[in-house]
Write a protein that holds these residues in place. Structure first.
Motif, short mmCIF file in Angstrom:
data_model
loop_
_atom_site.label_atom_id
_atom_site.label_comp_id
_atom_site.label_asym_id
_atom_site.label_seq_id
_atom_site.Cartn_x
_atom_site.Cartn_y
_atom_site.Cartn_z
N HIS A 1 -25.40 4.29 12.54
CA HIS A 1 -24.65 5.40 13.15
C HIS A 1 -24.07 6.33 12.08
O HIS A 1 -24.26 7.55 12.13
CB HIS A 1 -23.56 4.79 14.03
N MET A 2 -23.42 5.76 11.08
CA MET A 2 -22.84 6.59 10.01
C MET A 2 -23.92 7.27 9.19
O MET A 2 -23.75 8.41 8.75
CB MET A 2 -21.91 5.74 9.15
N GLU B 1 -12.26 6.08 10.23
CA GLU B 1 -11.89 5.56 11.54
C GLU B 1 -12.67 4.28 11.85
O GLU B 1 -12.11 3.29 12.33
CB GLU B 1 -12.15 6.61 12.62
N HIS B 2 -13.96 4.30 11.56
CA HIS B 2 -14.77 3.09 11.79
C HIS B 2 -14.35 1.95 10.86
O HIS B 2 -14.38 0.78 11.26
CB HIS B 2 -16.26 3.39 11.64
N TRP C 1 -25.07 10.42 10.92
CA TRP C 1 -24.18 11.58 10.74
C TRP C 1 -24.26 12.13 9.32
O TRP C 1 -24.16 13.35 9.12
CB TRP C 1 -22.76 11.22 11.15
N ASP D 1 -13.57 11.35 7.65
CA ASP D 1 -12.56 10.82 8.57
C ASP D 1 -13.20 9.88 9.59
O ASP D 1 -12.63 8.86 9.97
CB ASP D 1 -11.84 11.95 9.30
N HIS D 2 -14.38 10.25 10.04
CA HIS D 2 -15.12 9.45 11.01
C HIS D 2 -15.41 8.07 10.44
O HIS D 2 -15.22 7.04 11.09
CB HIS D 2 -16.41 10.22 11.36
N GLU D 3 -15.89 8.03 9.21
CA GLU D 3 -16.17 6.74 8.56
C GLU D 3 -14.89 5.96 8.35
O GLU D 3 -14.85 4.74 8.54
CB GLU D 3 -16.90 6.95 7.24
N ILE E 1 -14.72 15.92 8.20
CA ILE E 1 -14.87 15.41 9.57
C ILE E 1 -15.58 14.05 9.52
O ILE E 1 -15.14 13.09 10.16
CB ILE E 1 -15.71 16.39 10.44
N PHE E 2 -16.67 13.97 8.79
CA PHE E 2 -17.44 12.73 8.77
C PHE E 2 -16.85 11.69 7.83
O PHE E 2 -17.03 10.49 8.03
CB PHE E 2 -18.92 13.02 8.50
N ASN F 1 -25.31 9.82 18.97
CA ASN F 1 -24.88 8.51 18.50
C ASN F 1 -25.89 7.43 18.88
O ASN F 1 -26.25 6.58 18.07
CB ASN F 1 -23.50 8.15 19.06
N ASN G 1 -18.27 6.41 17.86
CA ASN G 1 -18.19 7.79 18.33
C ASN G 1 -18.59 8.73 17.22
O ASN G 1 -18.79 8.38 16.12
CB ASN G 1 -16.79 8.13 18.83
#
Length: 164
Positions: A45-46, A143-144, A49, A139-141, A136-137, A78, A164
């Motif tokens: 998933h990561m 968060e995961h 992105w 931060d996304h990583e 953004i990504f 996703n 997500n």
């Protein structure tokens, strides 16, 4: 010479990635972290992105629109990032996850300054700065990573939410 903004962006990107790298040896690959997703799926998933970000940056540097159509549904994208790598083994997905991040770093490092500060079209179709897109990504990583840390407290109970 790299601008302070670019250097700081790369430092943040590296820090987030290192935190995830440090967790990987402690994660049971066979367990679901969130509904239906193992660590392999989270990495896939990561990676997906990072792929979308790389595509947007390459197109921006070349003065072209991104080759990926604007992502209209995050859930569909996703799902695609995971399902397209479902037949790959963990080690392959891990290598791809690491390689895409290196490609992303190289693009950021080598991007001409005028392109770095110029707005670009992002994967979901809006316009933003390179720093905003990458953060953004990142931060996304991050968060995961926090999700995984929370899951590690009770690894027999997957988290409620999916990636997500």
């Amino acid at each position: 010479m790299s601008s302070p903004e670019r250097s700081d962006l790369l430092r943040r990107l590296d820090g987030t990635r290192q935190t995830m790298e440090d967790l990987l040896p402690r994660i049971d690959r066979s367990k679901c972290i969130c509904p239906r997703w193992t660590i392999k799926d989270m990495l896939a998933h990561m990676t997906g992105w990072d792929d979308a970000t790389i595509d947007a940056l390459r197109a921006h540097i070349a003065g072209q629109p991104p080759s990926l159509d604007a992502i209209r549904s995050l859930d569909e994208y996703n799902e695609h990032t995971v399902s397209s790598r479902a037949d790959l083994d963990y080690d392959h997905v891990l290598k791809e996850w690491r390689l895409t991040r290196q490609v992303l770093r190289t693009l950021i490092e080598q991007m001409p300054e005028e392109k770095f500060i110029q707005p670009l079209r992002v994967p979901w179709g809006d316009t933003a700065t390179v720093t905003f897109l990458v953060d953004i990504f990142r931060d996304h990583e991050e968060e995961h990573t926090h999700d995984i840390l929370k899951w590690m407290e009770h690894p027999d109970h997957p988290l409620e939410k999916e990636g997500n």
